[in-house]
Design an enzyme around this catalytic site. Structure first.
Site, PDB file in Angstrom:
ATOM      1  N   PRO A 147       0.829  -1.207   0.000  1.00 60.65           N
ATOM      2  CA  PRO A 147       0.000   0.000   0.000  1.00 60.65           C
ATOM      3  C   PRO A 147       0.863   1.256   0.000  1.00 60.65           C
ATOM      4  O   PRO A 147       1.947   1.290   0.580  1.00 60.65           O
ATOM      5  CB  PRO A 147      -0.800  -0.122   1.300  1.00 60.65           C
ATOM      6  CG  PRO A 147      -0.808  -1.586   1.601  1.00 60.65           C
ATOM      7  CD  PRO A 147       0.532  -2.090   1.129  1.00 60.65           C
ATOM      8  N   CYS A 148       0.377   2.277  -0.678  1.00 57.88           N
ATOM      9  CA  CYS A 148       1.120   3.529  -0.813  1.00 57.88           C
ATOM     10  C   CYS A 148       0.883   4.395   0.420  1.00 57.88           C
ATOM     11  O   CYS A 148      -0.253   4.716   0.757  1.00 57.88           O
ATOM     12  CB  CYS A 148       0.657   4.258  -2.069  1.00 57.88           C
ATOM     13  SG  CYS A 148       1.424   5.840  -2.359  1.00 57.88           S
ATOM     14  N   GLN A 149       1.967   4.772   1.096  1.00 57.74           N
ATOM     15  CA  GLN A 149       1.865   5.619   2.285  1.00 57.74           C
ATOM     16  C   GLN A 149       2.886   6.744   2.201  1.00 57.74           C
ATOM     17  O   GLN A 149       3.952   6.584   1.620  1.00 57.74           O
ATOM     18  CB  GLN A 149       2.144   4.793   3.553  1.00 57.74           C
ATOM     19  CG  GLN A 149       1.148   3.691   3.816  1.00 57.74           C
ATOM     20  CD  GLN A 149       1.662   2.741   4.876  1.00 57.74           C
ATOM     21  OE1 GLN A 149       2.587   1.979   4.651  1.00 57.74           O
ATOM     22  NE2 GLN A 149       1.062   2.789   6.056  1.00 57.74           N
TER      23      GLN A 149
END
Length: 415
Positions: A147-149
Site C-alpha cells: 500500500p502507498c503511504q
C-alpha cells in the site's frame, strides 16, 4: 473483442489506448491527424488500421504476444509474495511458471480464499511486520503490492530506516532479508505523483541502498493484456546489482485485440461459456427505478434533470463530472476499473442491460479470474477481494517477462 486489423472503436476507447483526452481527439480531427467514420447508426468511430502511426496501436498490430506465450522457466524459480490478497497476482505468476514458497496476507477471508483454491500453498496469515524472511534467503523472486503511504522527510534522500512504520519498509525489509535475484512491486499509478513525487524518489533511493537496480517504473494498462477492464497498475522491477550485467528485461507485449465487457460475461475467446450465476448486491427499489433510465455507457447526466437532482442531491451543484455515479457499463467497451463495491453511489458498476450491480462472478470475470477460483467470506468481502486484485491475465503477461529475465540471468551464470 475488438481487433486492430478490421475493427473500429469509439472516442472513449481510442483516448484510453493513446492516453489523451477526447478534446485532444477533436483537435486531431480538425487538423486531419485522424479521420472518423460513421456506422449505420450514425455513431462516430475510428478504424484502427488507419491509426498505425500511434505507437500503442502499432505495438498491437505487431504484437509478440504469441512468441512470449511460449516462454517457460529453464528451471523451477522459487518465489514469495507479500500482500497476496485473493491471489490475482499469484495465479498469473503461477501460470507463468513460478513456484511459490510462501504467500503472506493479513485479511482472514482472503487467506481462506487462497487456502481453499490452493491447499498446497504455504499461506502465512498475519501482519507482515511480524514475519521473519531470513529463512527464504536466496530465493529467486519476491513480489507484492505494498500500500502507498506518505513518508516523513528528514532530508532530501531517505534511507532504509527512514521508511520504518510504512508497509513499503516491510517490503524493503523482505528484500533485504531474502536477497532475491529479482523483485516486483506493483501499485496504483498515482504512486508516481504521490506527495509531489517524493514518495517514488524515496522508494528509488531505498532500493539503490539495498543493492538493487530499479528498471524505470512503468504503468501497464490492463486493456492491452487480455483484460476487459480500463485498469492501470504501476510496476516496479528490481534486479540485484551483481546479476545486472547479464540480465535482459523487456516489458510484456500487448495482445493484438482489446476485449470488452461482452467478452468477459459471454462465451468467446476469453471464456468458453457465459458467466456463472452467483450472488450479488441489490439496489434499493427507488435506485433501481432511476438506474433503469440510464442508457448503456451512460451515467447520471443522461437522466432527466429532475431525476438528476433527486439522485445527486447536494452533489448536483458541485463541480466535476462524477462520472462514476449512476454509471451503467456497456457491452461494447471494456469495463471501468472495478472498485471494492459495485453498488456504492460514488462507484456504480451497473450491468449493461439488467438494473442491478455486477455479481461476484461477473466481477471475477472482468478481473480474468478462472471460474473455478472461489472466494471466501461474506459477499462484501468477496467484492473487496476481487476489486483489490491484480487482473490475472495482466499478472501472467508480467510473469512471462520476469521468467524471461530470470532465464537470461540463469543462462549467463551457467556458462
Amino acid at each position: 473483442m475488438i481487433s486492430p486489423c478490421n475493427q473500429s472503436i469509439d472516442a472513449n476507447l481510442l483516448a484510453d489506448i493513446v492516453s489523451v483526452s477526447k478534446s485532444t481527439l477533436l483537435s486531431w480531427e480538425k487538423n486531419g491527424k485522424i479521420t472518423p467514420v460513421y456506422n449505420a447508426l450514425g455513431e462516430k468511430k475510428y478504424l484502427l488500421e488507419q491509426l498505425a502511426d500511434f505507437a500503442p496501436i502499432q505495438a498491437m498490430l505487431n504484437s509478440k504476444w504469441e512468441a512470449e506465450a511460449q516462454i517457460k522457466p529453464v528451471r523451477d524459480f522459487s518465489s514469495i509474495e507479500l500482500f497476496a490478497g485473493a491471489g490475482g497476482l499469484a495465479i498469473g505468476l503461477e501460470q507463468a511458471g513460478f513456484k511459490a514458497l510462501a504467500l503472506n496476507e493479513l485479511d482472514k477471508h482472503a487467506c481462506d480464499t487462497l487456502r481453499k483454491n490452493r491447499p498446497h500453498w504455504n499461506v502465512v496469515q498475519g501482519d507482515v511486520c511480524g514475519i521473519d524472511f531470513t529463512p527464504f534467503k536466496g530465493i529467486d523472486f519476491l513480489s507484492g503490492g505494498f500500500p502507498c503511504q506518505a513518508f516523513s522527510y528528514a532530508g532530501n534522500q531517505l534511507g532504509f530506516e527512514d521508511t520504518r512504520g510504512t508497509l513499503f519498509f516491510e517490503f524493503a525489509r523482505a528484500i533485504k532479508e531474502c536477497q532475491p535475484r529479482v523483485f516486483l512491486g506493483e501499485n496504483v499509478r498515482g504512486l508516481l505523483e504521490h506527495d509531489n513525487g517524493k514518495t517514488i524518489a524515496a522508494i528509488k533511493s531505498v532500493i539503490a541502498d539495498l543493492g538493487y537496480t530499479l528498471i524505470e517504473p512503468h504503468v501497464l494498462k490492463a486493456i492491452f493484456y487480455k483484460v476487459p477492464q480500463k485498469r492501470e497498475r504501476l510496476m516496479l522491477v528490481g534486479i540485484r546489482n551483481d546479476l545486472l550485467p547479464n540480465a535482459v528485461f523487456n516489458w510484456p507485449s500487448p495482445y493484438k485485440r482489446i476485449f470488452t465487457l461482452k467478452d468477459a460475461l459471454q462465451s468467446g475467446e476469453l471464456y468458453p461459456n457465459n458467466a456463472p450465476i452467483s450472488e450479488g448486491q441489490k439496489y434499493p427499489k427507488r435506485k433501481a427505478e432511476i438506474l433503469k433510465l440510464v442508457p448503456q455507457g451512460g451515467y447520471w447526466r443522461d437522466l432527466p434533470d429532475d431525476l438528476q437532482r433527486e439522485y445527486m442531491q447536494g452533489s448536483y451543484f458541485l463541480g466535476g463530472g462524477k462520472t462514476g455515479m449512476a454509471r451503467r457499463l456497456a457491452w461494447n467497451a471494456p469495463s471501468l476499473t472495478l472498485t471494492c463495491s459495485p453498488a456504492q453511489k460514488q462507484t456504480e458498476r451497473c450491468h449493461p442491460e439488467e438494473d442491478r450491480p455486477l455479481t461476484v462472478r461477473e466481477y471475477a470475470r472482468i478481473q480474468t479470474f478462472p471460474d473455478a477460483w472461489h472466494f471466501s467470506g461474506p459477499v462484501t468481502s468477496q467484492y473487496k477481494q476481487i476489486g483489490n486484485a491484480v487482473p490475472v491475465n495482466l499478472a501472467l503477461a508480467m510473469g512471462r517477462s520476469l521468467i524471461a529475465l530470470l532465464n537470461s540471468i540463469e543462462a549467463e551464470n551457467a556458462v
